[in-house]
Motif scaffolding. Structure first.
Motif, PDB file in Angstrom:
ATOM      1  N   ARG A  31       0.660  -1.227  -0.107  1.00 19.86           N
ATOM      2  CA  ARG A  31       0.093  -0.007  -0.005  1.00 19.86           C
ATOM      3  C   ARG A  31       0.885   1.055  -0.016  1.00 19.86           C
ATOM      4  O   ARG A  31       0.392   2.283  -0.584  1.00 19.86           O
ATOM      5  N   SER A  32       2.227   1.174   0.629  1.00 23.72           N
ATOM      6  CA  SER A  32       2.857   2.572   0.832  1.00 23.72           C
ATOM      7  C   SER A  32       3.413   2.655  -0.738  1.00 23.72           C
ATOM      8  O   SER A  32       3.601   3.888  -1.041  1.00 23.72           O
ATOM      9  N   VAL A  33       3.856   1.629  -1.520  1.00 19.73           N
ATOM     10  CA  VAL A  33       4.275   1.696  -2.803  1.00 19.73           C
ATOM     11  C   VAL A  33       3.101   2.535  -3.934  1.00 19.73           C
ATOM     12  O   VAL A  33       3.271   3.292  -4.517  1.00 19.73           O
ATOM     13  N   GLY A  34       1.743   1.952  -3.366  1.00 17.70           N
ATOM     14  CA  GLY A  34       0.866   2.580  -4.014  1.00 17.70           C
ATOM     15  C   GLY A  34       0.647   4.005  -3.819  1.00 17.70           C
ATOM     16  O   GLY A  34       0.222   4.757  -4.697  1.00 17.70           O
ATOM     17  N   VAL A  35       0.545   4.113  -2.634  1.00 19.85           N
ATOM     18  CA  VAL A  35       0.252   5.700  -2.158  1.00 19.85           C
ATOM     19  C   VAL A  35       1.373   6.565  -2.829  1.00 19.85           C
ATOM     20  O   VAL A  35       1.403   7.708  -3.331  1.00 19.85           O
ATOM     21  N   LEU A  36       2.798   6.110  -2.800  1.00 18.27           N
ATOM     22  CA  LEU A  36       4.015   6.844  -3.293  1.00 18.27           C
ATOM     23  C   LEU A  36       3.788   7.090  -4.686  1.00 18.27           C
ATOM     24  O   LEU A  36       3.884   8.218  -5.408  1.00 18.27           O
ATOM     25  N   LEU A  37       3.257   6.254  -5.688  1.00 20.31           N
ATOM     26  CA  LEU A  37       3.032   6.316  -7.104  1.00 20.31           C
ATOM     27  C   LEU A  37       2.047   7.019  -7.232  1.00 20.31           C
ATOM     28  O   LEU A  37       1.983   8.176  -8.246  1.00 20.31           O
ATOM     29  N   ALA A  38       0.726   7.190  -6.540  1.00 23.11           N
ATOM     30  CA  ALA A  38      -0.371   8.110  -6.686  1.00 23.11           C
ATOM     31  C   ALA A  38       0.060   9.375  -6.383  1.00 23.11           C
ATOM     32  O   ALA A  38      -0.381  10.478  -7.175  1.00 23.11           O
TER      33      ALA A  38
END
Length: 772
Positions: A31-38
């Motif tokens: 989830r942290s990777v997804g938030v970072l890319l978003a």
């Protein structure tokens, strides 16, 4: 726009490439990777919106002339196209984390220059660098989201990712009335530079590398394609301003066919593998989305002003487009809407939204409510169409060429935006024309949506869109008159849009109901031929799954069965040569023989010999010399701590032991398949296979291990099971330390193989068992 990819971040900032499946197999941090890319992709939305809002103040502050403003727009559009392709290919070749970090650095530098700009040339320099940066960041984020998620999860990942970007548009649009000045632009640029630097550090520390080595790509082809699209975007933007006969416009129009011809020649020579239907649907959807959103965002403020709606309320109405986009993205994410369904439902919704803009009441509160509803419907519709198409497009790409090809979709949206700006009515609306010109823009947008649906192969949607537009034109132009005095008729035209679109949706629902009935019949057939396997049988706990490759039949060439006999619990799984109804007939004969003989034959080897003779007789009766079936027979008696196995040309079982043992292949040498008639004279001796408590034995057919991803790699069942049920896997060991029950193992496999491959082409049969 932001997904929550299940990929875990690499604990080290070193750019060590790993495959997407192995990244996804880790626990924590996804989830942290997804938030970072978003968060990084949000820059693709917010700076352009705020720069557009502050453009009048910038022109006054730096004395920019009309020609400079036009050059900014033209150069910006072309630069975005080139930057998207360049960053995408660089990510394939050098690693997406590295390129994304460099892109964030370029973006931070451009925003810093904008913050302290003291002259026109310094501001233009900063704006140019920002355009390059935001485009490169978006390309890197899009390719990373696609690389870190298997094809089966692409709609969910892109749905969440694009939802965040739609939410960012909602927030940015509401900031337009509050920050149109130079101080506001400087403050926002300075804050953006700080955030970009923070994201750069986070990318280096948290973002994993994912994807294969780059697939070789002809540089001349890529360069010619990028130049052709950049020339098209630039020509569409400057044609209405400079004039189509202007030498500069003619030069751009000359570059376009030359570059396109070179790209087309190289495409044919090297046979680049891009399915034409997927590419055409992606292009049509992207152009329709870009055209529709620019038409709405330009026309709605003009119509709102004619209805007496204030600036702040108009900004709220425009931002509702982003709210609708969030709803559409989350709907696709939650429901796994297919590309055809997304287009057939989303495009008519977009037309309804465009139609409602024609009838904004003069009463401000009601007009604002209706305008907001129109924007919500338009945003909902275009994102319902765009997200599944985008996911389908990215799922069909080899990972080694993912970044390069992923730029194609945002460029198609830019192409639609430029095409909308090329309309004379759009230019008039930009200069503050009357509501009539704004309505003309919306009419053309409805036509573009219809053409996009036609290219996507949806004639019923085209009929609905064309019927709605024709009905509106008749009621508004002919019956209501040029002055639109008859507001009830205008309202009626909007209702007509809903009726026509409702009929289209109803027609598709009828098709869906017929499909559901067909699936129910297929399920009944499957249950009649393949009896449900109980969860407990003898001294075993069992679970089973079956999926046929032939749609609508419910059963194919794979078979499975488990029965309790006086000789113990007996299990059969196998695969008949061929597919279709002939294979179903063979499956029915084999299962009937097994159910009968399993109770009458005390020796498992003799049971296999009888099945072999029965298959050989069936082949002779049909005159089919190539008829055979692979099969695995298994027998278990209580309280034995082992099972007996006879393998007739089938895949060996997998044993999934307690952590950290992982999954391993059971030693079960394969004899010839059933139907070769060799077991009658020499009855095979069953092999004993230990089955201790806490161990799960998996029986499966080749449809599981032959499922391929976009890179044509087979599904590694043992590796994926070991990663999932190992000590660090997401399924994890249970409290008792076992490998998880049969139902948990098959639930994981069913989900994981669909994530691995976006299209399964063979039957899959699975049985998992463990001692009670």
């Amino acid at each position: 726009m932001a997904a929550s990819p299940t990929a875990s971040p690499s604990p080290s900032p070193a750019p060590v490439p790993v495959s997407a499946p192995s990244v996804l197999g880790r626990v924590g941090g996804g989830r942290s990777v997804g938030v970072l890319l978003a968060a990084a992709a949000v820059f693709y939305v917010v700076p352009p919106v705020l720069q557009g809002a502050a453009l009048p103040a910038v022109r006054v502050r730096f004395g920019l002339g009309p020609q400079q403003v036009v050059a900014m727009k033209v150069g910006g559009g072309a630069l975005m196209v080139l930057s998207l392709f360049a960053a995408g290919r660089a990510g394939d070749a050098w690693g997406r984390r590295r390129v994304l970090a460099w892109s964030l650095g370029v973006l931070a530098a451009g925003l810093a220059v904008e913050t302290v700009a003291f002259s026109d040339w310094s501001y233009l320099l900063g704006r140019t660098v920002v355009i390059v940066g935001v485009s490169a960041v978006f390309a890197g984020c899009l390719a990373s989201v696609a690389a870190l998620n298997p094809p089966g999860r692409m709609p969910q990942a892109l749905g969440g990712w694009l939802a965040v970007m739609s939410a960012a548009f909602f927030a940015a649009a509401n900031l337009i009335p509050r920050a149109p000045s130079m101080p506001g632009l400087r403050v926002s640029a300075g804050l953006g530079a700080v955030v970009a630097v923070g994201l750069l550090v986070a990318v280096l520390r948290r973002l994993p590398e994912a994807g294969d080595a780059p697939v070789p790509l002809d540089r001349l082809f890529l360069g010619a394609l990028a130049v052709a699209l950049a020339a098209a975007v630039a020509a569409l933007q400057v044609g209405p301003v400079w004039g189509w006969a202007d030498p500069r416009t003619v030069a751009l129009l000359t570059v376009l066919p030359v570059a396109a011809a070179v790209a087309g020649r190289r495409w044919r020579r090297h046979r680049f593998t891009m399915p034409p239907r997927i590419a055409s649907m992606a292009l049509a959807t992207g152009v329709a989305v870009g055209f529709t959103q620019i038409a709405l965002l330009l026309a709605l403020p003009v119509l709102a002003a004619a209805s007496g709606i204030g600036v702040a309320a108009t900004a709220l109405m425009v931002s509702a487009y982003g709210a609708g986009g969030v709803a559409g993205c989350l709907l696709v994410r939650g429901r796994r809407i297919s590309p055809v369904t997304g287009c057939s439902l989303g495009l008519p919704l977009a037309v309804i939204g465009l139609a409602l803009c024609h009838v904004l009441p003069t009463h401000a509160p009601t007009g604002m409510l209706l305008g907001g509803l129109a924007a919500v419907l338009t945003g909902l519709g275009v994102m319902m169409a765009q997200v599944p198409q985008m996911a389908w497009f990215l799922s069909a790409l080899p990972r080694g060429r993912l970044g390069t090809a992923a730029a194609f979709h945002p460029v198609s949206v830019l192409l639609g935006t430029a095409a909308a700006q090329a309309l004379p009515a759009t230019s008039a609306v930009s200069l503050g024309a009357s509501g009539r010109q704004a309505e003309n823009v919306l009419w053309v947008a409805a036509a573009v949506v219809a053409v996009g649906a036609l290219i996507a192969g949806l004639p019923m949607v085209v009929l609905g869109v064309v019927g709605a537009a024709a009905g509106e034109w008749l009621l508004l132009r002919v019956l209501a008159g040029a002055e639109l005095a008859q507001r009830p008729l205008a309202q009626g035209s909007a209702l007509l849009v809903g009726v026509v679109t409702g009929l289209v949706v109803w027609g598709r629902r009828q098709q869906s109901e017929r499909l559901a009935a067909s699936r129910a019949s297929a399920a009944a057939l499957q249950e009649a031929v393949l009896h449900p396997i109980p969860e407990r049988l003898g001294g075993l706990r069992l679970a089973s799954r079956y999926q046929a490759a032939t749609a609508g039949t419910g059963i194919g060439g794979d078979f499975l069965e488990a029965v309790q006999t006086p000789h113990g619990t007996r299990v059969l799984i196998g695969d008949v040569r061929g597919k279709g109804l002939q294979a179903v007939q063979t499956v029915t004969d084999l299962l009937g023989c097994f159910r009968s003989q399993a109770h009458e034959t005390d020796d498992l080897g003799e049971l296999a010999a009888r099945l072999d003779r029965h298959t050989a007789r069936s082949a002779a009766a049909r005159g089919d010399e190539e008829l055979f079936a692979t099969a695995l027979l298994l027998q278990h008696r209580v309280p034995d701590g082992y099972v007996e196995v006879v393998n007739c040309g089938h895949l060996a079982p997998l044993a999934l032991g307690p952590a950290p043992a992982g999954a391993r292949e059971v030693a079960a040498p394969a004899l010839l398949p059933l139907g070769f008639g060799v077991l009658g004279g020499d009855v095979p001796v069953p092999r004993r296979v230990p089955l201790p408590a806490g161990e799960v034995l998996l029986l499966y057919t080749d449809g599981l291990t032959e499922a391929r991803n976009a890179s044509r790699e087979f599904y590694p069942a043992a590796e994926r099971l070991s990663a999932a049920f190992g000590p660090d896997g997401p399924a994890g060991p249970g409290a008792a330390g076992d490998a998880g029950g049969p139902a948990e193992v098959l639930a994981f496999l069913e989900r994981d193989v669909r994530d691995w491959s976006h299209r399964l082409v063979d039957d899959i049969a699975l049985i998992a068992l463990t001692p009670e």
